[in-house]
Scaffold this motif. Sequence first.
Motif, PDB file in Angstrom:
ATOM      1  N   TYR A   1       0.840  -1.201   0.000  1.00  0.00           N
ATOM      2  CA  TYR A   1       0.000   0.000   0.000  1.00  0.00           C
ATOM      3  C   TYR A   1       0.871   1.246   0.000  1.00  0.00           C
ATOM      4  O   TYR A   1       0.636   2.190  -0.783  1.00  0.00           O
ATOM      5  CB  TYR A   1      -0.906  -0.012   1.223  1.00  0.00           C
ATOM      6  CG  TYR A   1      -1.645   1.292   1.460  1.00  0.00           C
ATOM      7  CD1 TYR A   1      -2.875   1.521   0.867  1.00  0.00           C
ATOM      8  CD2 TYR A   1      -1.111   2.282   2.273  1.00  0.00           C
ATOM      9  CE1 TYR A   1      -3.560   2.716   1.069  1.00  0.00           C
ATOM     10  CE2 TYR A   1      -1.779   3.479   2.481  1.00  0.00           C
ATOM     11  CZ  TYR A   1      -3.003   3.683   1.878  1.00  0.00           C
ATOM     12  OH  TYR A   1      -3.661   4.861   2.085  1.00  0.00           O
TER      13      TYR A   1
ATOM     14  N   LEU B   1       2.552   1.741  -3.377  1.00  0.00           N
ATOM     15  CA  LEU B   1       1.610   2.181  -4.396  1.00  0.00           C
ATOM     16  C   LEU B   1       1.273   3.659  -4.210  1.00  0.00           C
ATOM     17  O   LEU B   1       1.199   4.421  -5.188  1.00  0.00           O
ATOM     18  CB  LEU B   1       0.345   1.329  -4.330  1.00  0.00           C
ATOM     19  CG  LEU B   1      -0.595   1.382  -5.536  1.00  0.00           C
ATOM     20  CD1 LEU B   1       0.118   0.875  -6.780  1.00  0.00           C
ATOM     21  CD2 LEU B   1      -1.843   0.552  -5.277  1.00  0.00           C
ATOM     22  N   LYS B   2       1.095   4.073  -2.980  1.00  0.00           N
ATOM     23  CA  LYS B   2       0.796   5.473  -2.706  1.00  0.00           C
ATOM     24  C   LYS B   2       1.970   6.367  -3.081  1.00  0.00           C
ATOM     25  O   LYS B   2       1.782   7.448  -3.662  1.00  0.00           O
ATOM     26  CB  LYS B   2       0.440   5.658  -1.235  1.00  0.00           C
ATOM     27  CG  LYS B   2       0.056   7.092  -0.890  1.00  0.00           C
ATOM     28  CD  LYS B   2      -0.357   7.236   0.571  1.00  0.00           C
ATOM     29  CE  LYS B   2      -0.750   8.671   0.873  1.00  0.00           C
ATOM     30  NZ  LYS B   2      -1.153   8.846   2.301  1.00  0.00           N
TER      31      LYS B   2
ATOM     32  N   ALA C   1       2.080   6.834  -6.779  1.00  0.00           N
ATOM     33  CA  ALA C   1       1.058   7.790  -7.209  1.00  0.00           C
ATOM     34  C   ALA C   1       1.500   9.222  -6.919  1.00  0.00           C
ATOM     35  O   ALA C   1       1.320  10.121  -7.753  1.00  0.00           O
ATOM     36  CB  ALA C   1      -0.263   7.482  -6.522  1.00  0.00           C
TER      37      ALA C   1
ATOM     38  N   LEU D   1      -1.222   6.829 -12.319  1.00  0.00           N
ATOM     39  CA  LEU D   1      -0.595   5.522 -12.167  1.00  0.00           C
ATOM     40  C   LEU D   1      -0.833   4.675 -13.412  1.00  0.00           C
ATOM     41  O   LEU D   1      -1.982   4.477 -13.823  1.00  0.00           O
ATOM     42  CB  LEU D   1      -1.160   4.784 -10.951  1.00  0.00           C
ATOM     43  CG  LEU D   1      -0.500   5.032  -9.597  1.00  0.00           C
ATOM     44  CD1 LEU D   1      -1.244   4.292  -8.503  1.00  0.00           C
ATOM     45  CD2 LEU D   1       0.960   4.596  -9.620  1.00  0.00           C
TER      46      LEU D   1
ATOM     47  N   MET E   1     -10.050   0.712  -5.843  1.00  0.00           N
ATOM     48  CA  MET E   1      -9.276   0.963  -7.052  1.00  0.00           C
ATOM     49  C   MET E   1     -10.213   1.153  -8.246  1.00  0.00           C
ATOM     50  O   MET E   1     -11.210   0.453  -8.389  1.00  0.00           O
ATOM     51  CB  MET E   1      -8.323  -0.201  -7.319  1.00  0.00           C
ATOM     52  CG  MET E   1      -7.471  -0.034  -8.561  1.00  0.00           C
ATOM     53  SD  MET E   1      -6.196  -1.308  -8.716  1.00  0.00           S
ATOM     54  CE  MET E   1      -7.188  -2.792  -8.702  1.00  0.00           C
TER      55      MET E   1
ATOM     56  N   SER F   1      -6.545  12.868 -13.097  1.00  0.00           N
ATOM     57  CA  SER F   1      -5.672  12.392 -12.022  1.00  0.00           C
ATOM     58  C   SER F   1      -4.720  13.473 -11.543  1.00  0.00           C
ATOM     59  O   SER F   1      -4.522  13.654 -10.334  1.00  0.00           O
ATOM     60  CB  SER F   1      -4.872  11.169 -12.506  1.00  0.00           C
ATOM     61  OG  SER F   1      -5.735  10.110 -12.870  1.00  0.00           O
TER      62      SER F   1
ATOM     63  N   LEU G   1      -5.455  12.713  -3.061  1.00  0.00           N
ATOM     64  CA  LEU G   1      -4.341  11.824  -2.715  1.00  0.00           C
ATOM     65  C   LEU G   1      -3.444  12.446  -1.652  1.00  0.00           C
ATOM     66  O   LEU G   1      -2.931  11.749  -0.766  1.00  0.00           O
ATOM     67  CB  LEU G   1      -3.542  11.505  -3.979  1.00  0.00           C
ATOM     68  CG  LEU G   1      -2.303  10.628  -3.814  1.00  0.00           C
ATOM     69  CD1 LEU G   1      -2.681   9.232  -3.352  1.00  0.00           C
ATOM     70  CD2 LEU G   1      -1.520  10.561  -5.133  1.00  0.00           C
TER      71      LEU G   1
ATOM     72  N   PHE H   1      -7.199   4.388  -5.460  1.00  0.00           N
ATOM     73  CA  PHE H   1      -6.192   4.572  -6.497  1.00  0.00           C
ATOM     74  C   PHE H   1      -6.849   4.457  -7.868  1.00  0.00           C
ATOM     75  O   PHE H   1      -7.754   3.641  -8.061  1.00  0.00           O
ATOM     76  CB  PHE H   1      -5.078   3.521  -6.377  1.00  0.00           C
ATOM     77  CG  PHE H   1      -4.218   3.695  -5.165  1.00  0.00           C
ATOM     78  CD1 PHE H   1      -3.324   4.743  -5.062  1.00  0.00           C
ATOM     79  CD2 PHE H   1      -4.308   2.805  -4.102  1.00  0.00           C
ATOM     80  CE1 PHE H   1      -2.537   4.908  -3.935  1.00  0.00           C
ATOM     81  CE2 PHE H   1      -3.524   2.950  -2.983  1.00  0.00           C
ATOM     82  CZ  PHE H   1      -2.630   4.015  -2.887  1.00  0.00           C
TER      83      PHE H   1
ATOM     84  N   VAL I   1      -5.833   3.538 -11.588  1.00  0.00           N
ATOM     85  CA  VAL I   1      -4.730   2.841 -12.236  1.00  0.00           C
ATOM     86  C   VAL I   1      -5.089   2.549 -13.688  1.00  0.00           C
ATOM     87  O   VAL I   1      -6.181   2.054 -13.976  1.00  0.00           O
ATOM     88  CB  VAL I   1      -4.383   1.529 -11.510  1.00  0.00           C
ATOM     89  CG1 VAL I   1      -3.102   0.936 -12.081  1.00  0.00           C
ATOM     90  CG2 VAL I   1      -4.239   1.764 -10.011  1.00  0.00           C
TER      91      VAL I   1
END
Length: 351
Positions: free
Chosen positions: A43, A46-47, A50, A57, A77, A104, A112, A123, A125
């Motif tokens: 996690y 991934l953050k 981003a 992403l 997601m 985004s 975010l 997220f 993606v």
Amino acid sequence: MYNNNNNNRQFLVSVTLLLVVSMTMLSWSTASAEAPSRFTPKYRELKQLALDNGGYLELDGTQTKKLISTGNRQFNMIMFLTASDPQYGCSICSLIKQEITTFSTLSYLEYLKSDKFDDNPLFIVVFEFEKSQELFKKLAIQTIPHLVFVPQGNSELTLKNTFGRMDTFSKKNLALWIERETQVKIDIVLPFFEKYGSYFGFIAIFLFALRILIAIYQNRANPMMWMFMSFMVVGAVLSGVFYVFIHHPPLVDVRRDGSVSIFSSQTRGQTVAEGAMMGGLSLIISFMFVFLADILPKKRDWSKSQWNAFFMVGFIGFVTALMVLSKCYQMKYYRPMWNIPDEFRTLLGGR
């Protein structure tokens, strides 16, 4: 002797205090080391990805296997499955991808970075076919593109909850869909030209139309101008008439409930009624322009006020004819034809 005992006591007290402080600090550090982290390393990675990419992403196959696992997924997601390479012939894929990229980096990024994100993580993606063929195969993707919501948890990645019709995609609809699925409200931030471009376009069209009207007014006595306008109108009208001939919409259509519609119930293209209306209008306007081209050169002795009055009456009559035609188009879509709404009955004289 007394001084020695006193010194010994002070030494013992100091050593005892030092031991107590050391043991306390050791227990704190041990407890903090053993305390489970709220979020997994996947996690956090991934953050960070981003954040490093401005909210956008796009993962490849290796990153997908590592970060988008089926077990202990601590985030919601939005998956965008696409194939932007021109060889796949998906023009809408590139357009929507550009929209998601802008969404985004300008809108989603603020969420975010906010303190609310860890309470309800989400997220967005993008998965390109060239980089994520294994994921496409696993999901049995037959058509593209797909926009899918995947809830947090241990469930498998599926196409169960999709956005719907991709031809209705927009940043606003995407934000509404996200809010409906996750209760995450994202405020839309638009680029400057996208935000104000419609105003510039309206001003440009208005100025262009005004210039055309001025040119028509200044050359109202020129027969070639009227002939040119006649050709323009006839060309525009015939394009619609030929569309009807090419696509052959049915004259009579029977609905599932058994009711009969005089004209085709399909609304995607022009119908027979449109062809008849536009064909009739083209004849009327063509004869009108030819008539004007014939009589106007013979009226050179008219005064300026007579010319102005003639021009204004003709212009108002033309606009009125277009408004009546617009009402006819609206009536056409109420089928069967004898079921006319009250608003149009009033227009037709209360019948």
